[in-house]
Design a protein around this motif. Structure first.
Motif, mmCIF file in Angstrom:
data_model
loop_
_atom_site.group_PDB
_atom_site.id
_atom_site.type_symbol
_atom_site.label_atom_id
_atom_site.label_comp_id
_atom_site.label_asym_id
_atom_site.label_seq_id
_atom_site.Cartn_x
_atom_site.Cartn_y
_atom_site.Cartn_z
ATOM 1 N N PHE A 43 -8.797 -0.526 12.082
ATOM 2 C CA PHE A 43 -8.051 0.171 10.443
ATOM 3 C C PHE A 43 -5.853 -0.853 10.440
ATOM 4 O O PHE A 43 -6.280 -0.534 9.515
ATOM 5 C CB PHE A 43 -7.789 1.809 10.815
ATOM 6 N N ALA A 44 -5.823 -0.294 11.438
ATOM 7 C CA ALA A 44 -4.629 -1.207 11.606
ATOM 8 C C ALA A 44 -4.689 -2.419 11.421
ATOM 9 O O ALA A 44 -3.347 -3.180 10.547
ATOM 10 C CB ALA A 44 -3.607 -1.424 12.654
ATOM 11 N N MET A 45 -6.068 -3.584 11.286
ATOM 12 C CA MET A 45 -5.414 -4.942 10.809
ATOM 13 C C MET A 45 -5.542 -4.899 9.411
ATOM 14 O O MET A 45 -4.898 -5.494 9.020
ATOM 15 C CB MET A 45 -7.049 -5.004 11.581
ATOM 16 N N TRP A 46 -6.480 -3.777 8.990
ATOM 17 C CA TRP A 46 -6.643 -3.989 7.429
ATOM 18 C C TRP A 46 -5.599 -3.801 7.035
ATOM 19 O O TRP A 46 -5.265 -3.519 5.556
ATOM 20 C CB TRP A 46 -8.124 -3.426 7.331
ATOM 21 N N MET A 47 -4.631 -2.829 7.211
ATOM 22 C CA MET A 47 -3.508 -2.071 7.106
ATOM 23 C C MET A 47 -2.205 -3.374 7.411
ATOM 24 O O MET A 47 -2.118 -3.255 6.029
ATOM 25 C CB MET A 47 -2.676 -0.671 7.989
ATOM 26 N N LYS A 64 -11.178 -1.969 -0.525
ATOM 27 C CA LYS A 64 -12.031 -1.468 -0.425
ATOM 28 C C LYS A 64 -12.496 -1.156 0.655
ATOM 29 O O LYS A 64 -13.400 -0.256 0.901
ATOM 30 C CB LYS A 64 -13.587 -2.490 -0.621
ATOM 31 N N TRP A 65 -12.178 -1.914 2.437
ATOM 32 C CA TRP A 65 -12.623 -1.562 3.677
ATOM 33 C C TRP A 65 -11.992 -0.009 3.674
ATOM 34 O O TRP A 65 -12.910 1.007 4.275
ATOM 35 C CB TRP A 65 -12.010 -2.465 4.390
ATOM 36 N N LEU A 66 -10.284 0.098 3.148
ATOM 37 C CA LEU A 66 -9.972 1.046 3.559
ATOM 38 C C LEU A 66 -10.737 2.736 2.911
ATOM 39 O O LEU A 66 -10.389 3.215 3.424
ATOM 40 C CB LEU A 66 -8.080 0.790 3.224
ATOM 41 N N VAL A 67 -10.966 2.191 1.526
ATOM 42 C CA VAL A 67 -11.433 3.387 1.010
ATOM 43 C C VAL A 67 -13.067 4.195 1.157
ATOM 44 O O VAL A 67 -12.823 5.587 1.678
ATOM 45 C CB VAL A 67 -11.934 2.385 -0.876
ATOM 46 N N SER A 68 -13.860 2.748 1.845
ATOM 47 C CA SER A 68 -14.716 2.961 2.362
ATOM 48 C C SER A 68 -15.404 3.626 3.644
ATOM 49 O O SER A 68 -15.820 4.410 4.333
ATOM 50 C CB SER A 68 -15.665 1.910 2.499
ATOM 51 N N HIS A 69 -13.968 3.787 4.036
ATOM 52 C CA HIS A 69 -13.456 4.057 5.413
ATOM 53 C C HIS A 69 -12.549 5.525 5.740
ATOM 54 O O HIS A 69 -12.150 5.982 6.835
ATOM 55 C CB HIS A 69 -12.995 3.442 7.160
ATOM 56 N N GLY A 70 -12.504 6.286 4.622
ATOM 57 C CA GLY A 70 -11.524 7.451 4.589
ATOM 58 C C GLY A 70 -10.096 7.442 3.796
ATOM 59 O O GLY A 70 -9.735 8.146 4.414
ATOM 60 N N GLU A 72 -8.046 5.848 1.438
ATOM 61 C CA GLU A 72 -7.762 5.374 0.041
ATOM 62 C C GLU A 72 -6.415 5.735 0.084
ATOM 63 O O GLU A 72 -5.159 5.492 -0.442
ATOM 64 C CB GLU A 72 -8.684 6.574 -0.663
ATOM 65 N N ALA A 73 -5.637 7.145 0.539
ATOM 66 C CA ALA A 73 -3.844 7.324 0.499
ATOM 67 C C ALA A 73 -3.214 6.035 1.145
ATOM 68 O O ALA A 73 -2.412 5.783 0.422
ATOM 69 C CB ALA A 73 -4.108 8.994 0.614
ATOM 70 N N ASP A 74 -3.771 5.657 2.768
ATOM 71 C CA ASP A 74 -3.150 4.741 2.620
ATOM 72 C C ASP A 74 -3.239 3.742 2.371
ATOM 73 O O ASP A 74 -2.651 2.309 1.630
ATOM 74 C CB ASP A 74 -3.913 4.376 3.795
ATOM 75 N N ALA A 75 -4.501 3.490 1.767
ATOM 76 C CA ALA A 75 -4.403 1.713 0.797
ATOM 77 C C ALA A 75 -3.823 2.177 -0.558
ATOM 78 O O ALA A 75 -2.763 0.937 -0.694
ATOM 79 C CB ALA A 75 -5.943 1.634 0.024
ATOM 80 N N ASP A 76 -3.497 3.472 -1.097
ATOM 81 C CA ASP A 76 -2.725 3.537 -2.523
ATOM 82 C C ASP A 76 -1.043 2.989 -1.986
ATOM 83 O O ASP A 76 -0.464 2.311 -2.441
ATOM 84 C CB ASP A 76 -3.525 5.164 -2.593
ATOM 85 N N ALA A 77 -0.904 4.004 -0.675
ATOM 86 C CA ALA A 77 0.562 3.950 -0.457
ATOM 87 C C ALA A 77 0.996 1.879 -0.772
ATOM 88 O O ALA A 77 1.999 2.273 -0.785
ATOM 89 C CB ALA A 77 0.750 4.624 0.685
ATOM 90 N N VAL A 78 0.401 1.471 0.312
ATOM 91 C CA VAL A 78 0.683 0.118 0.598
ATOM 92 C C VAL A 78 0.138 -1.100 -0.522
ATOM 93 O O VAL A 78 1.677 -1.471 -0.569
ATOM 94 C CB VAL A 78 -0.228 -0.532 2.361
ATOM 95 N N LEU A 79 -0.996 -0.780 -1.110
ATOM 96 C CA LEU A 79 -0.583 -1.924 -2.053
ATOM 97 C C LEU A 79 -0.427 -1.267 -3.248
ATOM 98 O O LEU A 79 -0.360 -2.453 -4.418
ATOM 99 C CB LEU A 79 -2.365 -1.693 -2.344
#
Length: 97
Positions: A43-47, A64-70, A72-79
């Motif tokens: 998770f840390a690597m993908w973030m 895609k990795w972040l969303v598929s592993h639950g 999504e909110a973290d992905a949205d915040a960073v991306l």
């Protein structure tokens, strides 16, 4: 600052491999991580990939990795942070929810 720039360039090079073992070994060698920490290194690597402006070509894969592993909110915040014009931000602040 030169030390940080050099570290960041090296980190981005290692992150680009998307090889968790290489990322862990690099960050442990640089004393940024310890064996067994963080608790979820993948998770840390993908973030970190999602948060790197120089790895924009990998952002969709990270999302895609972040969303598929639950995460999504973290992905949205960073991306969402680095997109600027043309992003989903529509309104000046994200407080409309």
């Amino acid at each position: 600052m030169d030390d940080y720039t050099s570290f960041r360039q090296q980190l981005d090079t290692v992150l680009r491999t998307r090889n968790l073992k290489q990322v862990q070994d690099f960050l442990i060698a640089k004393k940024q991580w310890q064996v067994g920490q963080p608790a979820d290194p993948e998770f840390a690597m993908w973030m970190m990939i999602a948060g790197s402006l120089t790895l924009r070509d990998l952002h969709e894969e990270a999302r895609k990795w972040l969303v598929s592993h639950g995460h999504e909110a973290d992905a949205d915040a960073v991306l969402r942070r680095g997109r600027g014009v043309g992003s989903k931000q529509g309104k000046k602040s994200g407080h409309h929810k």
